[in-house]
Design a protein around this motif. Structure first.
Motif, PDB file in Angstrom:
ATOM      1  N   LYS A 140       4.573   5.080 -18.234  1.00  0.00           N
ATOM      2  CA  LYS A 140       4.158   4.685 -16.879  1.00  0.00           C
ATOM      3  C   LYS A 140       3.654   3.245 -16.827  1.00  0.00           C
ATOM      4  O   LYS A 140       3.895   2.527 -15.846  1.00  0.00           O
ATOM      5  N   SER A 141       2.958   2.814 -17.870  1.00  0.00           N
ATOM      6  CA  SER A 141       2.369   1.477 -17.862  1.00  0.00           C
ATOM      7  C   SER A 141       3.424   0.386 -17.693  1.00  0.00           C
ATOM      8  O   SER A 141       3.149  -0.682 -17.133  1.00  0.00           O
ATOM      9  N   ARG A 147       2.421  -3.642 -12.299  1.00  0.00           N
ATOM     10  CA  ARG A 147       2.519  -5.092 -12.066  1.00  0.00           C
ATOM     11  C   ARG A 147       1.909  -5.880 -13.230  1.00  0.00           C
ATOM     12  O   ARG A 147       2.446  -6.925 -13.634  1.00  0.00           O
ATOM     13  N   GLU A 148       0.810  -5.380 -13.785  1.00  0.00           N
ATOM     14  CA  GLU A 148       0.128  -6.103 -14.862  1.00  0.00           C
ATOM     15  C   GLU A 148       1.029  -6.268 -16.089  1.00  0.00           C
ATOM     16  O   GLU A 148       1.137  -7.373 -16.663  1.00  0.00           O
ATOM     17  N   VAL A 149       1.691  -5.193 -16.500  1.00  0.00           N
ATOM     18  CA  VAL A 149       2.546  -5.253 -17.696  1.00  0.00           C
ATOM     19  C   VAL A 149       3.775  -6.116 -17.430  1.00  0.00           C
ATOM     20  O   VAL A 149       4.207  -6.896 -18.292  1.00  0.00           O
ATOM     21  N   ILE A 150       4.348  -6.012 -16.237  1.00  0.00           N
ATOM     22  CA  ILE A 150       5.525  -6.830 -15.909  1.00  0.00           C
ATOM     23  C   ILE A 150       5.154  -8.309 -15.924  1.00  0.00           C
ATOM     24  O   ILE A 150       5.916  -9.156 -16.415  1.00  0.00           O
ATOM     25  N   GLU A 151       3.965  -8.649 -15.417  1.00  0.00           N
ATOM     26  CA  GLU A 151       3.525 -10.049 -15.433  1.00  0.00           C
ATOM     27  C   GLU A 151       3.379 -10.559 -16.865  1.00  0.00           C
ATOM     28  O   GLU A 151       3.704 -11.720 -17.159  1.00  0.00           O
ATOM     29  N   GLU A 152       2.908  -9.705 -17.769  1.00  0.00           N
ATOM     30  CA  GLU A 152       2.810 -10.095 -19.189  1.00  0.00           C
ATOM     31  C   GLU A 152       4.194 -10.381 -19.765  1.00  0.00           C
ATOM     32  O   GLU A 152       4.385 -11.343 -20.519  1.00  0.00           O
ATOM     33  N   LYS A 153       5.175  -9.546 -19.425  1.00  0.00           N
ATOM     34  CA  LYS A 153       6.536  -9.757 -19.923  1.00  0.00           C
ATOM     35  C   LYS A 153       7.107 -11.073 -19.391  1.00  0.00           C
ATOM     36  O   LYS A 153       7.776 -11.822 -20.114  1.00  0.00           O
ATOM     37  N   ILE A 154       6.851 -11.347 -18.120  1.00  0.00           N
ATOM     38  CA  ILE A 154       7.347 -12.594 -17.523  1.00  0.00           C
ATOM     39  C   ILE A 154       6.728 -13.798 -18.216  1.00  0.00           C
ATOM     40  O   ILE A 154       7.423 -14.775 -18.546  1.00  0.00           O
ATOM     41  N   ALA A 155       5.419 -13.711 -18.469  1.00  0.00           N
ATOM     42  CA  ALA A 155       4.721 -14.829 -19.120  1.00  0.00           C
ATOM     43  C   ALA A 155       5.266 -15.098 -20.517  1.00  0.00           C
ATOM     44  O   ALA A 155       5.254 -16.244 -20.991  1.00  0.00           O
ATOM     45  N   GLY A 156       5.747 -14.073 -21.188  1.00  0.00           N
ATOM     46  CA  GLY A 156       6.257 -14.233 -22.556  1.00  0.00           C
ATOM     47  C   GLY A 156       7.744 -14.495 -22.638  1.00  0.00           C
ATOM     48  O   GLY A 156       8.308 -14.540 -23.745  1.00  0.00           O
ATOM     49  N   TRP A 158       7.432   8.739  -8.097  1.00  0.00           N
ATOM     50  CA  TRP A 158       6.339   7.881  -8.564  1.00  0.00           C
ATOM     51  C   TRP A 158       6.864   6.489  -8.877  1.00  0.00           C
ATOM     52  O   TRP A 158       6.245   5.476  -8.518  1.00  0.00           O
ATOM     53  N   ILE A 159       8.025   6.411  -9.533  1.00  0.00           N
ATOM     54  CA  ILE A 159       8.593   5.106  -9.891  1.00  0.00           C
ATOM     55  C   ILE A 159       8.926   4.311  -8.635  1.00  0.00           C
ATOM     56  O   ILE A 159       8.618   3.116  -8.536  1.00  0.00           O
ATOM     57  N   LYS A 160       9.540   4.975  -7.651  1.00  0.00           N
ATOM     58  CA  LYS A 160       9.949   4.268  -6.431  1.00  0.00           C
ATOM     59  C   LYS A 160       8.746   3.709  -5.682  1.00  0.00           C
ATOM     60  O   LYS A 160       8.821   2.637  -5.072  1.00  0.00           O
ATOM     61  N   LYS A 161       7.637   4.418  -5.723  1.00  0.00           N
ATOM     62  CA  LYS A 161       6.436   3.947  -5.028  1.00  0.00           C
ATOM     63  C   LYS A 161       5.702   2.872  -5.832  1.00  0.00           C
ATOM     64  O   LYS A 161       5.098   1.956  -5.258  1.00  0.00           O
ATOM     65  N   THR A 162       5.747   2.968  -7.162  1.00  0.00           N
ATOM     66  CA  THR A 162       4.936   2.103  -8.019  1.00  0.00           C
ATOM     67  C   THR A 162       5.616   0.782  -8.341  1.00  0.00           C
ATOM     68  O   THR A 162       4.981  -0.282  -8.315  1.00  0.00           O
ATOM     69  N   LEU A 163       6.905   0.807  -8.646  1.00  0.00           N
ATOM     70  CA  LEU A 163       7.608  -0.386  -9.116  1.00  0.00           C
ATOM     71  C   LEU A 163       7.822  -1.367  -7.964  1.00  0.00           C
ATOM     72  O   LEU A 163       8.495  -1.047  -6.977  1.00  0.00           O
ATOM     73  N   ASP A 164       7.271  -2.551  -8.105  1.00  0.00           N
ATOM     74  CA  ASP A 164       7.312  -3.556  -7.038  1.00  0.00           C
ATOM     75  C   ASP A 164       8.552  -4.441  -7.198  1.00  0.00           C
ATOM     76  O   ASP A 164       8.469  -5.641  -7.467  1.00  0.00           O
ATOM     77  N   VAL A 165       9.697  -3.826  -7.027  1.00  0.00           N
ATOM     78  CA  VAL A 165      10.982  -4.528  -7.127  1.00  0.00           C
ATOM     79  C   VAL A 165      11.844  -4.074  -5.956  1.00  0.00           C
ATOM     80  O   VAL A 165      11.903  -2.869  -5.668  1.00  0.00           O
ATOM     81  N   VAL A 177      12.611   4.334   0.979  1.00  0.00           N
ATOM     82  CA  VAL A 177      11.345   3.664   0.672  1.00  0.00           C
ATOM     83  C   VAL A 177      11.302   2.346   1.444  1.00  0.00           C
ATOM     84  O   VAL A 177      12.177   1.488   1.250  1.00  0.00           O
ATOM     85  N   PRO A 178      10.340   2.164   2.317  1.00  0.00           N
ATOM     86  CA  PRO A 178      10.285   0.932   3.129  1.00  0.00           C
ATOM     87  C   PRO A 178      10.291  -0.322   2.255  1.00  0.00           C
ATOM     88  O   PRO A 178       9.552  -0.423   1.269  1.00  0.00           O
ATOM     89  N   GLY A 179      11.150  -1.284   2.615  1.00  0.00           N
ATOM     90  CA  GLY A 179      11.209  -2.561   1.919  1.00  0.00           C
ATOM     91  C   GLY A 179      11.948  -2.531   0.596  1.00  0.00           C
ATOM     92  O   GLY A 179      12.029  -3.558  -0.092  1.00  0.00           O
ATOM     93  N   LYS A 180      12.505  -1.373   0.224  1.00  0.00           N
ATOM     94  CA  LYS A 180      13.199  -1.262  -1.062  1.00  0.00           C
ATOM     95  C   LYS A 180      14.564  -0.611  -0.860  1.00  0.00           C
ATOM     96  O   LYS A 180      14.777   0.134   0.099  1.00  0.00           O
ATOM     97  N   VAL A 181      15.464  -0.917  -1.777  1.00  0.00           N
ATOM     98  CA  VAL A 181      16.783  -0.284  -1.781  1.00  0.00           C
ATOM     99  C   VAL A 181      16.938   0.447  -3.101  1.00  0.00           C
ATOM    100  O   VAL A 181      16.682  -0.123  -4.173  1.00  0.00           O
TER     101      VAL A 181
END
Length: 713
Positions: free
Chosen positions: A278-279, A283-292, A318-325, A355-359
């Motif tokens: 789940k982690s 957003r926090e973990v994805i930002e770490e990946k982007i930074a690296g 859960w994934i559709k609601k959580t993942l900000d993509v 899901v609003p704003g997502k495809v």
């Protein structure tokens, strides 16, 4: 469809018997097979087992609405004809009249008129169940037009001008060739323009699969994945990719100039592919990946493999609601059936609302576990997209001469899943899988010594997707999240002896590759073979006889193994590969020899570490492939791979997911990846016939393997 059931009581009076006998004679003369079930239960069983039944005639006084309701539960569209006498009270409500039900009275000398009505009902039934494109294709074939266009075989006639062509034609039969037609036929519409019957087919499929829009893909889900990815991830963007992705997604990254960052899934000691924690979706973990990751930005597109190869499904809601993509893609090649059983609710891409704003995209291999020709695939979309632009990506990857037989089979697969008949197909599939699981467990408890086991919870009851709980030990995954992953019951993983539930290798064992070869010699093909596990798919095409044959063959393997028969008796095809090596070897010696190699390399720990640290990305797969095209590569032995930039993906099968991607470097931190590859190669060196198929590694005459790497500038 030429079978009609007639259900009457055994002691029916003569005024009922004679009209039925007259009608029977008329139907028989018209070529129908008339069957008289012994009872209501017998009739229901016949309907369940024989999909060619075209209609049911029955005595209303004796059977009435109760029979209609039970038949409707099996097939709500099947034509029903109730015979009543003049004094019968037809107490039928408006709801019940929605059944496909008609009435006749018992009268002599009216059989011809009654039969006309029955045939009209059967014709309407067939017309109702056959979907639009397939119906148009049938109509075109029946018209038998003369064509002066492609394909050159012209309905098969060209094959009949050649001896070998005639043999080929006779093998397939005429309709395969008559239905293989050119895109020049306007009455069939266009797959590329999504017009005419093709458009109707895709609208029909979207409705069946709970999608906003659906697309038929005739080049398999490998192509469907690339269509979605090319649309959702423009050049220069960053994408989030399941590290256990199918190689088609690696090819997408090689084709398109995108920067990948990876979801890191888990894996247990059996080598079974686990889920993404789940982690990894936060957003926090994805930002770490982007930074690296050099040049990475917030991803526009994410792809998750659901289900995994081994049958693990995510809590997709859960994934559709959580993942900000914005663009979320579930590669669901292995689960095209999830929309047709309530136990899968919330565990597949098209489940739930938009899901609003997502495809949300879901790609499915229709041919894998539904009934369709190979390469039949679908793209389902939930949400709003620019369909003109999406279609450019679709046409980029689709032949201008699609095989209409594949198109029709995709549509028919959807039609088969509609309504109660589709629900029943999946229910039966789940039931057969559950029965097989229970039989294996029963034989294990009854067997003296060892027997096979099944990877599943300790207690299983009715049909359900079993959750992988953090407190359970059966699944073997460390630190797993609650309410996140579920095991699909129709994906049956059989365990061979050699590994404990704690994930440690035991003193003795039977590597699964040996059992797989034995099964293959007995006409049973395993879907996937791991170190100590075998995956079997209980699709809708599996019947009880196939299940029993598998069970019996596993039992016969145990018997031969316990007798310690010679390899040439147990595994004749393996013996033929190297008779001198296997001449005197016995099956237990072979099993323990390979098992000792697994112990030598400490396989469970090796697999944990091999997937714990990813190789370092020095350039993107696209950049690496461009260097390959410019011939800036050289070959090195696999054992020299540390510090080199890999040119091609390295993909051992099983499990068939990329281990090292183009542009990646194995460093000292990720050297366990190389150790795993060398272990796979070592087994093949010691035992002929046990080579692992490693895509991207090339066996040399001296038995060593080479790989391509990028030349240093």
């Amino acid at each position: 469809m030429k079978t009609i059931l007639i259900l009457t009581s055994n002691d029916a009076p003569q005024f009922k018997v004679e009209p039925i006998q007259e009608l029977h004679a008329v139907m028989a003369e018209a070529g129908y097979e008339v069957v008289y079930p012994d009872s209501k239960c017998d009739a229901l069983k016949l309907i369940e087992q024989n999909p060619r039944i075209a209609a049911v005639l029955f005595d209303w006084d004796d059977f009435g609405l109760a029979l209609c309701s039970e038949i409707s539960n099996l097939n709500e569209k099947l034509p029903l004809f109730g015979f009543a006498n003049q004094n019968t009270v037809l107490d039928v409500s408006l709801t019940e009249l929605r059944l496909n039900l008609n009435f006749f009275e018992y009268h002599l000398d009216q059989s011809d008129d009654i039969f006309v009505t029955i045939e009209q009902g059967i014709a309407a039934y067939v017309d109702d169940i056959v979907p639009p494109f397939t119906k148009a294709l049938f109509k075109y074939v029946e018209a038998n037009k003369y064509t002066f266009c492609t394909p050159g075989h012209l309905g098969g006639s060209a094959f009949l001008k050649s001896p070998v062509g005639s043999v080929f034609y006779d093998f397939y039969g005429p309709n395969v060739f008559k239905a293989d037609v050119s895109v020049s036929m306007p009455e069939l519409g266009s797959l590329l323009d999504h017009s005419g019957p093709h458009q109707e087919a895709e609208e029909y499929i979207a409705k069946v699969f709970n999608a906003t829009n659906s697309y038929i893909v005739t080049n398999g889900t490998s192509t469907a994945n690339k269509i979605v990815g090319m649309f959702a991830a423009p050049a220069g963007s960053t994408i989030l990719v399941d590290r256990n992705c199918h190689k088609s997604l690696t090819h997408l990254m090689m084709m398109s100039n995108v920067t990948p960052i990876y979801f890191r899934p888990t894996r247990n000691a059996y080598g079974i592919l686990g889920g993404i924690p789940k982690s990894e979706f936060t957003r926090e973990v994805i930002e770490e990946k982007i930074a690296g990751t050099p040049n990475a930005t917030w991803p526009t597109y994410a792809v998750v493999t659901n289900s995994t190869y081994d049958g693990l499904l995510y809590n997709t809601e859960w994934i559709k609601k959580t993942l900000d993509v914005k663009h979320m893609h579930f590669d669901s090649a292995w689960v095209p059936y999830t929309n047709f059983h309530p136990m899968y609710k919330g565990k597949y891409g098209m489940s739930g609302d938009t899901v609003p704003g997502k495809v949300v995209y879901e790609t499915q291999s229709t041919h894998k576990l539904l009934a369709a020709f190979s390469q039949a695939s679908m793209i389902h979309i939930k949400g709003e997209v620019d369909h003109e632009t999406f279609n450019e990506s679709f046409m980029m990857h689709t032949s201008t001469s699609p095989q209409y037989g594949i198109v029709a089979s995709t549509e028919v697969a959807a039609a088969m899943m509609k309504g109660n008949t589709g629900r029943r197909l999946i229910e039966n599939s789940v039931e057969r899988a559950l029965n097989f699981r229970k039989e294996v467990k029963k034989l294990r408890n009854e067997s003296k010594g060892w027997f096979f086991d099944v990877w599943q919870p300790d207690e299983i009851d009715g049909p359900d997707c079993w959750p992988l709980k953090p407190t359970d030990g059966w699944h073997g995954f460390k630190n797993i999240d609650a309410d996140h992953m579920y095991l699909d019951p129709i994906k049956v993983t059989v365990l061979t002896p050699g590994m404990s539930k704690q994930g440690t290798l035991e003193d003795t064992g039977i590597p699964a590759t040996i059992v797989s070869k034995y099964l293959d010699d007995h006409g049973i093909v395993v879907e996937k073979t791991g170190p100590y596990n075998l995956l079997f798919l209980f699709s809708i095409g599996i019947d009880k006889s196939k299940s029993l044959k598998l069970l019996r063959t596993l039992t016969e393997f145990k018997r031969g193994y316990d007798l310690n028969l010679k390899v040439k008796v147990m595994l004749p095809s393996l013996y033929e590969e190297n008779p001198a090596f296997y001449e005197e070897m016995r099956i237990q010696d072979l099993a323990q020899g390979i098992h000792k190699l697994m112990r030598k390399f400490n396989l469970p720990e090796m697999m944990y570490h091999a997937f714990e640290v990813l190789p370092q990305q020095e350039m993107t797969p696209h950049q690496a492939f461009q260097r390959v095209l410019q011939n800036e590569t050289e070959e090195v032995y696999v054992e020299e791979l540390v510090g080199q930039v890999n040119a091609n993906m390295i993909l051992p099968y099983p499990p068939g997911v990329p281990l090292v991607l183009p542009g990646e470097v194995i460093t000292e931190d990720s050297v366990a990846v190389l150790d795993f590859l060398l272990m796979l190669i070592e087994v093949g060196k010691h035992y002929p016939g046990f080579d692992t198929d490693i895509h991207g590694a090339y066996k040399q005459e001296d038995g060593r393997y080479k790989v391509k790497v990028i030349k240093r500038r």
